[in-house]
Design a protein around this motif. Structure first.
Motif, PDB file in Angstrom:
ATOM      1  N   PRO A   1      -7.657   3.538  -9.081  1.00 34.23           N
ATOM      2  CA  PRO A   1      -7.700   4.971  -9.404  1.00 34.23           C
ATOM      3  C   PRO A   1      -8.514   5.254 -10.665  1.00 34.23           C
ATOM      4  N   LEU A   2      -9.190   6.368 -10.651  1.00 38.88           N
ATOM      5  CA  LEU A   2      -9.968   6.791 -11.811  1.00 38.88           C
ATOM      6  C   LEU A   2      -9.043   7.270 -12.917  1.00 38.88           C
TER       7      LEU A   2
ATOM      8  N   PRO B   1      -2.910  -4.313  -0.033  1.00 43.81           N
ATOM      9  CA  PRO B   1      -2.086  -4.370  -1.251  1.00 43.81           C
ATOM     10  C   PRO B   1      -2.731  -3.642  -2.424  1.00 43.81           C
ATOM     11  N   GLY B   2      -1.912  -2.864  -3.132  1.00 46.70           N
ATOM     12  CA  GLY B   2      -2.382  -2.170  -4.324  1.00 46.70           C
ATOM     13  C   GLY B   2      -3.120  -0.877  -4.077  1.00 46.70           C
ATOM     14  N   THR B   3      -3.378  -0.550  -2.818  1.00 43.91           N
ATOM     15  CA  THR B   3      -4.102   0.682  -2.487  1.00 43.91           C
ATOM     16  C   THR B   3      -3.160   1.875  -2.516  1.00 43.91           C
ATOM     17  N   VAL B   4      -3.648   2.991  -3.041  1.00 46.28           N
ATOM     18  CA  VAL B   4      -2.933   4.257  -2.936  1.00 46.28           C
ATOM     19  C   VAL B   4      -3.749   5.161  -2.018  1.00 46.28           C
ATOM     20  N   ARG B   5      -3.045   5.921  -1.189  1.00 43.37           N
ATOM     21  CA  ARG B   5      -3.714   6.686  -0.139  1.00 43.37           C
ATOM     22  C   ARG B   5      -3.065   8.060  -0.002  1.00 43.37           C
TER      23      ARG B   5
ATOM     24  N   GLU C   1       0.873  -1.171   0.000  1.00 38.67           N
ATOM     25  CA  GLU C   1       0.000   0.000   0.000  1.00 38.67           C
ATOM     26  C   GLU C   1       0.907   1.217   0.000  1.00 38.67           C
ATOM     27  N   ALA C   2       0.635   2.180  -0.865  1.00 36.54           N
ATOM     28  CA  ALA C   2       1.462   3.383  -0.947  1.00 36.54           C
ATOM     29  C   ALA C   2       0.686   4.568  -0.391  1.00 36.54           C
TER      30      ALA C   2
END
Length: 390
Positions: free
Chosen positions: A260-261, A241-245, A220-221
């Motif tokens: 993400p859009l 995992p794979g999440t951006v924040r 997660e970033a």
């Protein structure tokens, strides 16, 4: 400052001398040093004055109550995590149920202190003898020594298998300044990722400018800002995992997604302009904010959002735009003179003009204020003039 110089500061004489310098004026350092050397060894006076300066600078990062009890190395305070960010991260780990953390590359101990204040047991490891002595002194100064073990060692050789989580803060500065290649960190990012994968939970502090493609798929970033200023990015393992924040402090206020859009469409400048928080931009979440605002970009390559109506959002600062003009210094100078603008805030994105250069050339004068955005609209250099939303 040598370890011996620092040890002298921990003696009763050194501590009393340092306490006496809490409010001293660095501009008067020569006179103060001359006076103090009549009663104290010159080396001790020099070390105390240096430490007093470091404490004064650290107030902005740690707060006065802690900063004037803590100790710092010349570069340690600058590289340490801001207290608000360290506290937020410690809270995240505590919420995961973590009760023990190996803090690798601990520096002066800023993160270790925040973790211990959450009741988490910490092994704090660093290779530099002076840094280790300072971190140990900080744990004692803040009454947290029972929870923090400080160890001098190469972090790549330390067995951390008995700890529930690891936190790694690789050195990102070298003899020539800031290091941009993650594999040139000390230790390299690849080693840190390997250590993170072996733990139940892990967090790796990295530079905010890390390319998104360098983020491991299982991480997660998170990009973190404090009062609008981007402070760091963190790779989390064992969370999402794979999440951006994007996390905004104080708060915290968070925006995140695993999908993400696509980039929003660009269109004409409306009445309102939104400047997204830097963490939102770094996390590539501008599209999510634009969607919530019913907005569009002013240009496909510029992270300014525009909309025709005002909506509240914690993720961007809103401005009311009164003028959209092609870039031109003469035109801007005339307009500011006509409106008697003496307080001019200059913001730029996608422009080569520096704010101070612009102020010198337009010479604002008068009782009124305005904000000018130097940017691009539909690919062309432009000036947007307005003021913060009421």
């Amino acid at each position: 400052m040598t370890p011996e110089d620092f040890s002298a500061l921990l003696t009763p004489e050194g501590r009393a001398l340092l306490d006496s310098l809490r409010d001293y004026d660095p501009a008067q350092e020569l006179a103060v040093a001359t006076r103090l050397r009549r009663e104290h060894p010159a080396a001790l006076v020099s070390a105390a004055l240096g430490q007093a300066r470091l404490r004064q600078r650290a107030v902005a990062k740690f707060g006065a109550e802690d900063a004037y009890r803590m100790f710092f190395t010349p570069g340690g305070g600058e590289m340490a995590t801001r207290a608000s960010v360290a506290s937020y991260r410690a809270e995240r780990l505590a919420d995961l149920g973590v009760r023990s953390v190996a803090d690798l590359c601990c520096g002066i101990g800023g993160d270790a202190l925040a973790l211990a204040r959450r009741g988490i047991r910490v092994l704090a490891v660093d290779l530099d003898p002076l840094t280790v002595a300072v971190a140990r002194a900080n744990a004692e100064a803040l009454g947290l020594a029972d929870l923090i073990e400080v160890r001098e060692a190469d972090v790549t050789t330390v067995d951390v298998s008995s700890y529930e989580a690891v936190f790694i803060d690789p050195a990102r500065r070298g003899g020539r300044g800031r290091i941009f290649d993650p594999e040139s960190y000390s230790p390299p990012l690849s080693w840190a990722v390997g250590a993170a994968r072996a733990a139940k939970y892990a967090a790796i502090k990295i530079a905010p400018g890390i390319p998104h493609e360098a983020v491991p798929a299982e991480a997660e970033a998170e990009w973190i800002s404090d009062h609008g200023d981007v402070k760091e990015a963190v790779l989390w393992f064992g969370t999402a995992p794979g999440t951006v924040r994007a996390t905004l402090l104080p708060g915290p206020v968070g925006l995140h997604t695993a999908e993400p859009l696509p980039d929003p469409q660009a269109g004409p400048v409306g009445r309102w302009l939104y400047e997204p928080d830097g963490a939102v931009i770094r996390a590539h979440l501008v599209a999510e904010v634009a969607r919530d605002l019913g907005g569009r970009l002013i240009d496909p390559t510029i992270a300014y959002i525009t909309a025709d109506e005002l909506r509240a959002t914690p993720y961007a600062t809103a401005y009311e735009i009164t003028d959209v003009l092609p870039f031109g210094l003469k035109k801007l100078k005339a307009l500011l003179r006509e409106r008697e603008v003496g307080v001019l805030t200059v913001k730029k994105r996608g422009s080569a003009i520096e704010p101070e250069e612009l102020r010198r050339k337009v010479k604002p004068s008068g009782p009124n204020s305005a904000t000018v955005f130097l940017t691009r609209v539909a690919g062309a250099p432009a000036m947007l003039i307005g003021s913060p939303a009421a």
